[in-house]
Write a protein that holds these residues in place. Structure first.
Motif, PDB file in Angstrom:
ATOM      1  N   THR A  75       0.813  -1.220   0.000  1.00 38.09           N
ATOM      2  CA  THR A  75       0.000   0.000   0.000  1.00 38.09           C
ATOM      3  C   THR A  75       0.844   1.267   0.000  1.00 38.09           C
ATOM      4  O   THR A  75       0.385   2.314  -0.489  1.00 38.09           O
ATOM      5  CB  THR A  75      -0.958   0.016   1.206  1.00 38.09           C
ATOM      6  OG1 THR A  75      -0.215  -0.227   2.415  1.00 38.09           O
ATOM      7  CG2 THR A  75      -2.029  -1.044   1.055  1.00 38.09           C
ATOM      8  N   TRP A  94       1.510   1.756  -3.624  1.00 37.34           N
ATOM      9  CA  TRP A  94       0.218   2.084  -4.225  1.00 37.34           C
ATOM     10  C   TRP A  94      -0.136   3.546  -3.959  1.00 37.34           C
ATOM     11  O   TRP A  94      -0.481   4.299  -4.887  1.00 37.34           O
ATOM     12  CB  TRP A  94      -0.829   1.140  -3.658  1.00 37.34           C
ATOM     13  CG  TRP A  94      -2.244   1.386  -4.108  1.00 37.34           C
ATOM     14  CD1 TRP A  94      -2.678   2.205  -5.103  1.00 37.34           C
ATOM     15  CD2 TRP A  94      -3.427   0.775  -3.551  1.00 37.34           C
ATOM     16  NE1 TRP A  94      -4.044   2.166  -5.208  1.00 37.34           N
ATOM     17  CE2 TRP A  94      -4.529   1.295  -4.281  1.00 37.34           C
ATOM     18  CE3 TRP A  94      -3.655  -0.145  -2.534  1.00 37.34           C
ATOM     19  CZ2 TRP A  94      -5.843   0.904  -3.991  1.00 37.34           C
ATOM     20  CZ3 TRP A  94      -4.955  -0.527  -2.253  1.00 37.34           C
ATOM     21  CH2 TRP A  94      -6.037  -0.009  -2.968  1.00 37.34           C
ATOM     22  N   PHE A  95      -0.030   3.971  -2.709  1.00 38.79           N
ATOM     23  CA  PHE A  95      -0.354   5.355  -2.359  1.00 38.79           C
ATOM     24  C   PHE A  95       0.608   6.335  -3.034  1.00 38.79           C
ATOM     25  O   PHE A  95       0.186   7.341  -3.622  1.00 38.79           O
ATOM     26  CB  PHE A  95      -0.294   5.533  -0.842  1.00 38.79           C
ATOM     27  CG  PHE A  95      -0.485   6.956  -0.395  1.00 38.79           C
ATOM     28  CD1 PHE A  95      -1.752   7.498  -0.260  1.00 38.79           C
ATOM     29  CD2 PHE A  95       0.614   7.774  -0.123  1.00 38.79           C
ATOM     30  CE1 PHE A  95      -1.930   8.820   0.141  1.00 38.79           C
ATOM     31  CE2 PHE A  95       0.445   9.080   0.279  1.00 38.79           C
ATOM     32  CZ  PHE A  95      -0.836   9.615   0.406  1.00 38.79           C
ATOM     33  N   THR A 144       0.205   6.634  -7.015  1.00 31.79           N
ATOM     34  CA  THR A 144      -1.085   7.170  -7.458  1.00 31.79           C
ATOM     35  C   THR A 144      -1.259   8.611  -6.988  1.00 31.79           C
ATOM     36  O   THR A 144      -1.999   9.383  -7.616  1.00 31.79           O
ATOM     37  CB  THR A 144      -2.252   6.309  -6.941  1.00 31.79           C
ATOM     38  OG1 THR A 144      -2.188   6.206  -5.513  1.00 31.79           O
ATOM     39  CG2 THR A 144      -2.211   4.915  -7.548  1.00 31.79           C
ATOM     40  N   VAL A 152      -8.302   7.233  -5.598  1.00 29.74           N
ATOM     41  CA  VAL A 152      -7.375   6.101  -5.665  1.00 29.74           C
ATOM     42  C   VAL A 152      -6.328   6.173  -4.541  1.00 29.74           C
ATOM     43  O   VAL A 152      -6.169   5.206  -3.787  1.00 29.74           O
ATOM     44  CB  VAL A 152      -6.710   6.017  -7.050  1.00 29.74           C
ATOM     45  CG1 VAL A 152      -5.725   4.843  -7.094  1.00 29.74           C
ATOM     46  CG2 VAL A 152      -7.764   5.854  -8.141  1.00 29.74           C
ATOM     47  N   PRO A 153      -5.590   7.283  -4.388  1.00 25.24           N
ATOM     48  CA  PRO A 153      -4.668   7.334  -3.252  1.00 25.24           C
ATOM     49  C   PRO A 153      -5.385   7.335  -1.900  1.00 25.24           C
ATOM     50  O   PRO A 153      -4.835   6.862  -0.899  1.00 25.24           O
ATOM     51  CB  PRO A 153      -3.895   8.641  -3.464  1.00 25.24           C
ATOM     52  CG  PRO A 153      -4.743   9.458  -4.368  1.00 25.24           C
ATOM     53  CD  PRO A 153      -5.453   8.474  -5.256  1.00 25.24           C
ATOM     54  N   ALA A 196      -5.925   3.796  -1.111  1.00 26.58           N
ATOM     55  CA  ALA A 196      -4.633   3.225  -0.733  1.00 26.58           C
ATOM     56  C   ALA A 196      -4.288   3.584   0.703  1.00 26.58           C
ATOM     57  O   ALA A 196      -3.796   2.747   1.476  1.00 26.58           O
ATOM     58  CB  ALA A 196      -3.542   3.723  -1.687  1.00 26.58           C
ATOM     59  N   LEU A 202      -3.545   1.263   3.926  1.00 23.13           N
ATOM     60  CA  LEU A 202      -2.288   1.498   4.624  1.00 23.13           C
ATOM     61  C   LEU A 202      -2.535   1.597   6.127  1.00 23.13           C
ATOM     62  O   LEU A 202      -1.791   1.018   6.936  1.00 23.13           O
ATOM     63  CB  LEU A 202      -1.639   2.787   4.108  1.00 23.13           C
ATOM     64  CG  LEU A 202      -0.347   3.231   4.799  1.00 23.13           C
ATOM     65  CD1 LEU A 202       0.736   2.174   4.663  1.00 23.13           C
ATOM     66  CD2 LEU A 202       0.120   4.575   4.225  1.00 23.13           C
TER      67      LEU A 202
END
Length: 504
Positions: free
Chosen positions: A354, A357-358, A361, A371-372, A375, A379
């Motif tokens: 994550t 991912w964060f 994005t 999206v973030p 994420a 997280l």
């Protein structure tokens, strides 16, 4: 009026009898929930206050004529107070009881809160923040002890999940509230809100009973002597030879011995990373949503609510897992510490994934804001899984030394988190959100194998430690999130004078 039956131990000291109403473990469910609610409210005050000013750094900077970086010290000094507090309040709570220490510490927190709210200059604000942090740390240090005092194994496990969840919900909500207050009012209104919360909590504290079993038994002995004029009725704590100096000596020296023990040291490093990241998020989210996407200070903090949802998801997963394991292993063998680690295994993998991912994005404005935010939600879930699982692993591993191990862990992670407001902005400006996030993610990948290694080799590592317990056979746990029975009594038979407040 008939006298209540009295029970005495082998040494002739008063002890709790079966179904004794003076025993906090025998409180009614309604009273237990009420006491738990006060403990959780104390934690919410402390954690909310720790991060709340981070949403109004700009207002602090403009009003008190300091740089934005210097304004970050408002959070840093509070967390430095967190470092000092546990080594001070835990021994006092063990010696004088929960209630008296909560009354004193929270009264100080409220008083120094006025210094923050009406600070005439930046120096006074920083002094107030350090002092409020030191006073508020009593909640994080001693509130788990209240939960251990009143709940049995099953109830305590569920209460501890709620406690851990609130340690994340509070810091996440703080910047959201202060961000909107900065837009509509100014930074002082953040501290007004903190004062209102503290004032209400202080009133409720007046109704908090003494829950430390040793002190509750002492209070009963005093009442019996007063009503029967029988001076021979005494509680064990009244005849013990413990001293406040002895309790402080243990509290101030043993944690550092535990810190260099392999399991404690490695878990503390992992904790330092995830806890520092938690407080970095309060600077990262404004970078992502205010600086990059041009949202205002109020709206720009709203995505932090995703971390609140994530913490609640993590708490729910732990609660469900506890119920499943209780049913599955109700008649199983005695568990060992490594049985707790699957939750950390899931959290470690999720944490590394994550983060990347964060970061990537959030790097590009063309990617929808949701999206973030999603994420960040997962997280927070991973951080909670790591936090709760490892704290229980530390407790199970060190048993009678658990308070010292947790104290060392608390000081280290708070010290690391205290530095986060001072470097996060520079780090993300220089490396970008994607690059800086990848650096953190890389550290997460390096630490990811830790719970897996402990799960397989933990018994061997513990066998070589002079502090850790040494069970070598891994058995199914009866209660995933509960403490060992030896840690639930907080009795005065603790021959090491070890502070028990943080064993939960």
């Amino acid at each position: 009026m008939s006298q209540e039956p009295l029970f005495f131990d082998k040494t002739g000291h008063l002890e709790f009898g079966p179904d004794d109403v003076d025993n906090p473990k025998n409180y009614s469910l309604k009273r237990k929930c009420y006491v738990t609610g006060i403990a959780i409210l104390l934690v919410m005050n402390a954690t909310f206050a720790s991060s709340a000013p981070s949403g109004s750094f700009q207002s602090v900077s403009e009003d008190l004529k300091v740089s934005a970086e210097a304004a970050g010290l408002v959070t840093t000094l509070f967390l430095v107070g967190y470092c000092a507090g546990p080594l001070f309040w835990a021994p006092l709570s063990e010696f004088y009881g929960r209630r008296n220490i909560f009354w004193i510490s929270f009264a100080l927190y409220l008083a120094f809160g006025f210094l923050c709210a009406f600070a005439p200059n930046f120096g006074a604000l920083l002094a107030g923040r350090f002092l409020t942090g030191a006073a508020a740390s009593a909640a994080l240090t001693n509130a788990p002890g209240i939960l251990a005092d009143v709940w049995g194994a099953v109830g305590r496990g569920n209460a501890m999940v709620l406690f851990a969840t609130m340690t994340f919900v509070g810091p996440a909500l703080g910047p959201v509230v202060s961000g909107f207050l900065q837009v509509t009012k100014n930074w002082r209104w953040t501290f007004y809100v903190l004062l209102w919360m503290a004032g209400l909590t202080q009133l409720l504290l007046l109704t908090l009973p003494e829950t430390l079993p040793a002190m509750a038994l002492r209070n009963k002995a005093r009442r019996v002597r007063r009503t029967t004029e029988n001076d021979s009725v005494r509680a064990p704590v009244e005849d013990s030879d413990r001293s406040l100096g002895g309790v402080f000596k243990i509290a101030l020296t043993r944690p550092w011995k535990l810190l260099v023990d392999p399991i404690s040291f490695l878990v503390s490093i992992y904790y330092a990373l995830v806890y520092t990241l938690l407080y970095m998020l309060f600077s990262i989210y404004p970078i992502v949503f205010q600086q990059k996407r041009q949202w205002n200070a109020g709206i720009g903090e709203l995505p932090l609510i995703g971390t609140v949802v994530g913490a609640c998801i993590g708490g729910l997963l732990l609660f469900v897992n506890t119920q499943i394991r209780q049913r599955r292993f109700a008649h199983g063998r005695t568990p060992v510490p490594e049985d707790r680690l699957p939750g950390a295994m899931v959290g470690a993998v999720m944490f590394a994934v994550t983060i990347f991912w964060f970061a990537w994005t959030a790097e590009y404005d063309s990617i929808p804001w949701a999206v973030p935010t999603v994420a960040g939600t997962f997280l927070a879930t991973s951080i909670l899984l790591i936090f709760v699982t490892f704290i229980n692993y530390i407790i199970d591993t060190y048993l009678m030394y658990a308070a010292s191990a947790v104290a060392a862990n608390t000081v280290l992670r708070s010290a690391c988190a205290a530095s986060s407001p001072l470097f996060t902005q520079y780090m993300f400006d220089a490396m970008g959100v994607g690059g800086a996030g990848s650096l953190i993610g890389g550290l997460g990948v390096l630490l990811m194998p830790m719970p897996f290694v402990f799960y397989k080799y933990g018994a061997l590592i513990r066998a070589k430690s002079k502090f850790a317990s040494t069970e070598e056979t891994r058995n199914p746990p009866a209660d995933e999130e509960s403490l060992p029975k030896s840690l639930t009594m907080n009795s005065v038979s603790n021959t090491n004078n070890e502070p028990l407040d943080e064993r939960n």
